[in-house]
Design an enzyme around this catalytic site. Structure first.
Site, PDB file in Angstrom:
ATOM      1  N   ASN A  98       0.847  -1.194   0.000  1.00 54.40           N
ATOM      2  CA  ASN A  98       0.000   0.000   0.000  1.00 54.40           C
ATOM      3  C   ASN A  98       0.891   1.256   0.000  1.00 54.40           C
ATOM      4  O   ASN A  98       1.747   1.412   0.880  1.00 54.40           O
ATOM      5  CB  ASN A  98      -0.878  -0.054   1.266  1.00 54.40           C
ATOM      6  CG  ASN A  98      -1.807   1.120   1.381  1.00 54.40           C
ATOM      7  OD1 ASN A  98      -1.418   2.246   1.137  1.00 54.40           O
ATOM      8  ND2 ASN A  98      -3.038   0.859   1.773  1.00 54.40           N
ATOM      9  N   HIS A 128       0.852   6.183   2.041  1.00 61.45           N
ATOM     10  CA  HIS A 128       1.562   7.136   2.885  1.00 61.45           C
ATOM     11  C   HIS A 128       2.685   7.889   2.172  1.00 61.45           C
ATOM     12  O   HIS A 128       3.233   8.849   2.716  1.00 61.45           O
ATOM     13  CB  HIS A 128       2.018   6.460   4.182  1.00 61.45           C
ATOM     14  CG  HIS A 128       0.807   6.055   4.982  1.00 61.45           C
ATOM     15  ND1 HIS A 128      -0.166   6.960   5.327  1.00 61.45           N
ATOM     16  CD2 HIS A 128       0.379   4.843   5.422  1.00 61.45           C
ATOM     17  CE1 HIS A 128      -1.133   6.330   5.977  1.00 61.45           C
ATOM     18  NE2 HIS A 128      -0.835   5.049   6.036  1.00 61.45           N
ATOM     19  N   HIS A 142      -5.763   3.403  -1.179  1.00 57.88           N
ATOM     20  CA  HIS A 142      -7.049   3.603  -0.513  1.00 57.88           C
ATOM     21  C   HIS A 142      -7.538   5.000  -0.855  1.00 57.88           C
ATOM     22  O   HIS A 142      -6.959   5.992  -0.426  1.00 57.88           O
ATOM     23  CB  HIS A 142      -6.853   3.437   1.005  1.00 57.88           C
ATOM     24  CG  HIS A 142      -8.135   3.481   1.786  1.00 57.88           C
ATOM     25  ND1 HIS A 142      -8.179   3.201   3.121  1.00 57.88           N
ATOM     26  CD2 HIS A 142      -9.413   3.751   1.417  1.00 57.88           C
ATOM     27  CE1 HIS A 142      -9.429   3.306   3.548  1.00 57.88           C
ATOM     28  NE2 HIS A 142     -10.194   3.650   2.527  1.00 57.88           N
ATOM     29  N   ARG A 154      -9.799   7.624  -0.035  1.00 56.66           N
ATOM     30  CA  ARG A 154     -10.660   7.928   1.117  1.00 56.66           C
ATOM     31  C   ARG A 154     -11.654   9.030   0.763  1.00 56.66           C
ATOM     32  O   ARG A 154     -11.428   9.822  -0.153  1.00 56.66           O
ATOM     33  CB  ARG A 154      -9.803   8.350   2.313  1.00 56.66           C
ATOM     34  CG  ARG A 154      -8.872   7.252   2.802  1.00 56.66           C
ATOM     35  CD  ARG A 154      -8.205   7.665   4.084  1.00 56.66           C
ATOM     36  NE  ARG A 154      -9.171   7.715   5.166  1.00 56.66           N
ATOM     37  CZ  ARG A 154      -9.349   6.733   6.054  1.00 56.66           C
ATOM     38  NH1 ARG A 154      -8.617   5.645   6.000  1.00 56.66           N
ATOM     39  NH2 ARG A 154     -10.264   6.853   6.982  1.00 56.66           N
ATOM     40  N   ARG A 167      -7.555  12.430   1.675  1.00 55.62           N
ATOM     41  CA  ARG A 167      -6.456  12.986   2.482  1.00 55.62           C
ATOM     42  C   ARG A 167      -5.078  12.551   1.976  1.00 55.62           C
ATOM     43  O   ARG A 167      -4.090  13.186   2.259  1.00 55.62           O
ATOM     44  CB  ARG A 167      -6.614  12.612   3.951  1.00 55.62           C
ATOM     45  CG  ARG A 167      -6.356  11.169   4.256  1.00 55.62           C
ATOM     46  CD  ARG A 167      -6.356  10.933   5.729  1.00 55.62           C
ATOM     47  NE  ARG A 167      -7.708  10.928   6.276  1.00 55.62           N
ATOM     48  CZ  ARG A 167      -8.061  10.196   7.327  1.00 55.62           C
ATOM     49  NH1 ARG A 167      -7.166   9.460   7.943  1.00 55.62           N
ATOM     50  NH2 ARG A 167      -9.284  10.209   7.770  1.00 55.62           N
ATOM     51  N   HIS A 168      -5.010  11.449   1.238  1.00 60.77           N
ATOM     52  CA  HIS A 168      -3.729  11.098   0.617  1.00 60.77           C
ATOM     53  C   HIS A 168      -3.902  10.778  -0.871  1.00 60.77           C
ATOM     54  O   HIS A 168      -3.542  11.583  -1.713  1.00 60.77           O
ATOM     55  CB  HIS A 168      -2.960  10.005   1.391  1.00 60.77           C
ATOM     56  CG  HIS A 168      -3.788   8.896   1.976  1.00 60.77           C
ATOM     57  ND1 HIS A 168      -4.652   8.141   1.232  1.00 60.77           N
ATOM     58  CD2 HIS A 168      -3.851   8.405   3.241  1.00 60.77           C
ATOM     59  CE1 HIS A 168      -5.209   7.233   1.988  1.00 60.77           C
ATOM     60  NE2 HIS A 168      -4.767   7.370   3.236  1.00 60.77           N
ATOM     61  N   GLU A 173      -8.767   0.134  -2.500  1.00 57.70           N
ATOM     62  CA  GLU A 173      -9.554   0.045  -1.263  1.00 57.70           C
ATOM     63  C   GLU A 173     -10.509   1.220  -1.251  1.00 57.70           C
ATOM     64  O   GLU A 173     -10.107   2.360  -1.542  1.00 57.70           O
ATOM     65  CB  GLU A 173      -8.643   0.146  -0.043  1.00 57.70           C
ATOM     66  CG  GLU A 173      -7.859  -1.092   0.244  1.00 57.70           C
ATOM     67  CD  GLU A 173      -6.904  -0.866   1.421  1.00 57.70           C
ATOM     68  OE1 GLU A 173      -6.980   0.190   2.078  1.00 57.70           O
ATOM     69  OE2 GLU A 173      -6.074  -1.741   1.664  1.00 57.70           O
ATOM     70  N   THR A 193      -8.214   2.852   8.951  1.00 54.89           N
ATOM     71  CA  THR A 193      -9.377   1.955   9.027  1.00 54.89           C
ATOM     72  C   THR A 193      -9.402   1.291  10.402  1.00 54.89           C
ATOM     73  O   THR A 193      -8.406   0.742  10.846  1.00 54.89           O
ATOM     74  CB  THR A 193      -9.273   0.877   7.919  1.00 54.89           C
ATOM     75  OG1 THR A 193      -8.871   1.514   6.716  1.00 54.89           O
ATOM     76  CG2 THR A 193     -10.590   0.172   7.719  1.00 54.89           C
ATOM     77  N   GLU A 240     -10.267 -10.197   3.218  1.00 54.29           N
ATOM     78  CA  GLU A 240      -9.012  -9.750   3.830  1.00 54.29           C
ATOM     79  C   GLU A 240      -9.246  -9.717   5.336  1.00 54.29           C
ATOM     80  O   GLU A 240     -10.067  -8.928   5.835  1.00 54.29           O
ATOM     81  CB  GLU A 240      -8.597  -8.365   3.328  1.00 54.29           C
ATOM     82  CG  GLU A 240      -7.289  -7.917   3.983  1.00 54.29           C
ATOM     83  CD  GLU A 240      -6.811  -6.548   3.531  1.00 54.29           C
ATOM     84  OE1 GLU A 240      -7.114  -6.122   2.404  1.00 54.29           O
ATOM     85  OE2 GLU A 240      -6.130  -5.886   4.341  1.00 54.29           O
ATOM     86  N   HIS A 300      -3.331  -5.076   7.758  1.00 53.58           N
ATOM     87  CA  HIS A 300      -3.492  -3.962   8.694  1.00 53.58           C
ATOM     88  C   HIS A 300      -2.579  -4.127   9.897  1.00 53.58           C
ATOM     89  O   HIS A 300      -2.644  -5.113  10.611  1.00 53.58           O
ATOM     90  CB  HIS A 300      -4.938  -3.767   9.170  1.00 53.58           C
ATOM     91  CG  HIS A 300      -5.195  -2.308   9.435  1.00 53.58           C
ATOM     92  ND1 HIS A 300      -4.799  -1.704  10.581  1.00 53.58           N
ATOM     93  CD2 HIS A 300      -5.740  -1.346   8.648  1.00 53.58           C
ATOM     94  CE1 HIS A 300      -5.115  -0.419  10.512  1.00 53.58           C
ATOM     95  NE2 HIS A 300      -5.683  -0.172   9.350  1.00 53.58           N
ATOM     96  N   HIS A 344       1.938   0.914   5.986  1.00 52.18           N
ATOM     97  CA  HIS A 344       2.620   1.864   6.857  1.00 52.18           C
ATOM     98  C   HIS A 344       4.029   1.428   7.240  1.00 52.18           C
ATOM     99  O   HIS A 344       4.974   2.220   7.169  1.00 52.18           O
ATOM    100  CB  HIS A 344       1.765   2.118   8.112  1.00 52.18           C
ATOM    101  CG  HIS A 344       2.283   3.212   8.962  1.00 52.18           C
ATOM    102  ND1 HIS A 344       3.048   2.975  10.076  1.00 52.18           N
ATOM    103  CD2 HIS A 344       2.198   4.556   8.837  1.00 52.18           C
ATOM    104  CE1 HIS A 344       3.381   4.128  10.616  1.00 52.18           C
ATOM    105  NE2 HIS A 344       2.874   5.103   9.894  1.00 52.18           N
TER     106      HIS A 344
END
Ligand code: PXP
Length: 401
Positions: free
Chosen positions: A166, A169, A202, A204, A208-209, A229, A260, A310, A350, A373
């Site tokens: 992912n 970030h 993802h 959102r 935000r990213h 996602e 999440t 998942e 996650h 992350h």
């Protein structure tokens, strides 16, 4: 009479009294099996550097491994097993297993290879090989920590698992300054170079990213698969249908959440989610549901027609005590087994990190891990390619690769 030749390439690798005990047990095993009875088996103990060289030279794999087995087979000689003792020691510590029994299990693994088993060949081969391994190991295992090693062997899967990375970030850093860099599109290419089997983003509700532009461009440039996602909303479903990622993972989303917070609640929403799954499937997109590790959730996932689940590993990752961690691990394990039995493809993700991935990656039912992350954080220091490669290595290792 079975004959065993033992060679220690580096004297300090194994203590003489332990080596003696090992020798007695292996000879006992060799004498009990017809294929070994009249032939010599050579057992070589070495360090990581030596096994890396051999692995590269004979198997084209330029990395250290725990055990190599070569069937030589002539009338009096059956083959050679090479064990990296340093790797065995490191792995036994990593998995919290008794070193003596773990080393013994590796020798048994090598011996079973000499009988012609190969877990890398054929769908049922790992299962067949494991059955023989367990039979042999139980015959000769040391008492201390035996059950834990048996449990570990049972759970280990020989098929490598996949890693989807992912890159959200990277976009978080970009958005911190509203700058045009760093670009998650470039990151997507880099993670592939590091060995990622897929790229996850993802989108959102508050953007935000990741933004629509990122998703579009990543889809264009990557060679592996794109996993999108998203929360369930008409807008996102339409966007997914336009972009056509390989897979959509449906997640819950609470506007103020930092990340999440839990799995999707399917109870009371079966009809609604079934419709979304059908719509995405009709556009050629596979659907995964992000779910808490609960049996009921897996059953409902099947009911709504999802192809993939998942399993949420966040609670396992955040466990504060060993007791809680083991409890959560068992929940993930059970949910994975239930989901697989229901015919679902099992992924997990996650909160997974370099420190906590081992036990989760050893769950054989899980085919893919979704990690963001921790990899992006490590990349700040070692670079994206290496950060991905290191995580992949840990996953492969947990699978006995
Ligand atoms: N899986 C899902 C469904 C997620 O929402 C996230 C976070 O976006 C992840 C995996 C990755 O989690 P982490 O960034 O903690 O590795």
């Amino acid at each position: 009479m079975a004959n065993l030749e033992v060679t220690l390439l580096q004297e300090e690798l194994i203590e003489p009294s332990f080596l003696n005990k090992l020798r007695i047990r292996i000879k006992k095993l060799l004498s009990s099996h017809v294929a070994f009875k009249t032939r010599t088996v050579s057992l070589v103990f070495c360090d990581d550097a030596t096994i890396r060289e051999l692995n590269a030279k004979y198997l084209g794999r330029n990395w250290p491994t725990n055990v190599l087995s070569f069937l030589i087979e002539d009338k009096s000689f059956l083959g050679e097993i090479i064990i990296s003792v340093s790797r065995a020691r490191e792995e036994s510590e990593f998995y919290g297993l008794n070193f003596e029994n773990y080393l013994l299990a590796l020798i048994v693994h090598g011996l079973v290879h000499l009988l012609g088993h190969d877990h890398e060949k054929g769908w049922y081969a790992p299962w067949l090989m494991l059955k023989t391994e367990l039979k042999f190991f139980e015959k000769v295992a040391f008492r201390q920590g035996k059950e834990a090693v048996i449990k570990f062997l049972r759970r280990r899967e020989y098929m490598p698992a996949k890693l989807a990375v992912n890159v959200d970030h990277v976009a978080t850093v970009r958005e911190a300054r509203k700058a045009p860099y760093p670009d998650p599109v470039a990151a997507a290419v880099m993670v592939e170079l590091g060995g990622a089997d897929g790229v996850v983003v993802h989108l959102r509700l508050d953007r935000r990213h990741i933004k629509e532009r990122d998703v579009r461009l990543i889809k264009e440039v990557i060679k592996t698969k794109l996993i999108l996602e998203m929360a369930i909303s008409e807008e996102f479903v339409d966007f997914a249908k336009e972009i056509k990622p390989y897979q959509v993972t449906l997640v819950p989303e609470r506007p103020e959440e930092v990340t999440t917070e839990g799995g999707l609640e399917l109870r009371g929403r079966v009809k609604e989610i079934k419709k979304v799954v059908k719509e995405l499937n009709a556009a050629g997109i596979k659907v995964s549901l992000f779910l808490n590790p609960e049996e009921k959730a897996m059953e409902l996932a099947r009911k709504v027609g999802a192809q993939i689940v998942e399993i949420h590993t966040g609670i396992y990752a955040e466990a504060e005590t060993e007791e809680e961690r083991v409890k959560e691990l068992e929940k993930v394990e059970l949910a994975a087994r239930v989901a697989k039995d229901l015919g679902l493809i099992v992924h997990a993700g996650h909160g997974l990190s370099y420190e906590n991935i081992g036990p989760i990656a050893a769950i054989p039912e899980i085919e893919e891990f979704s990690i963001g992350h921790s990899i992006i954080s490590r990349a700040i220091f070692v670079g994206l390619k290496d950060a991905v490669r290191e995580m992949k290595e840990l996953i492969l290792r947990a699978r006995g690769g």
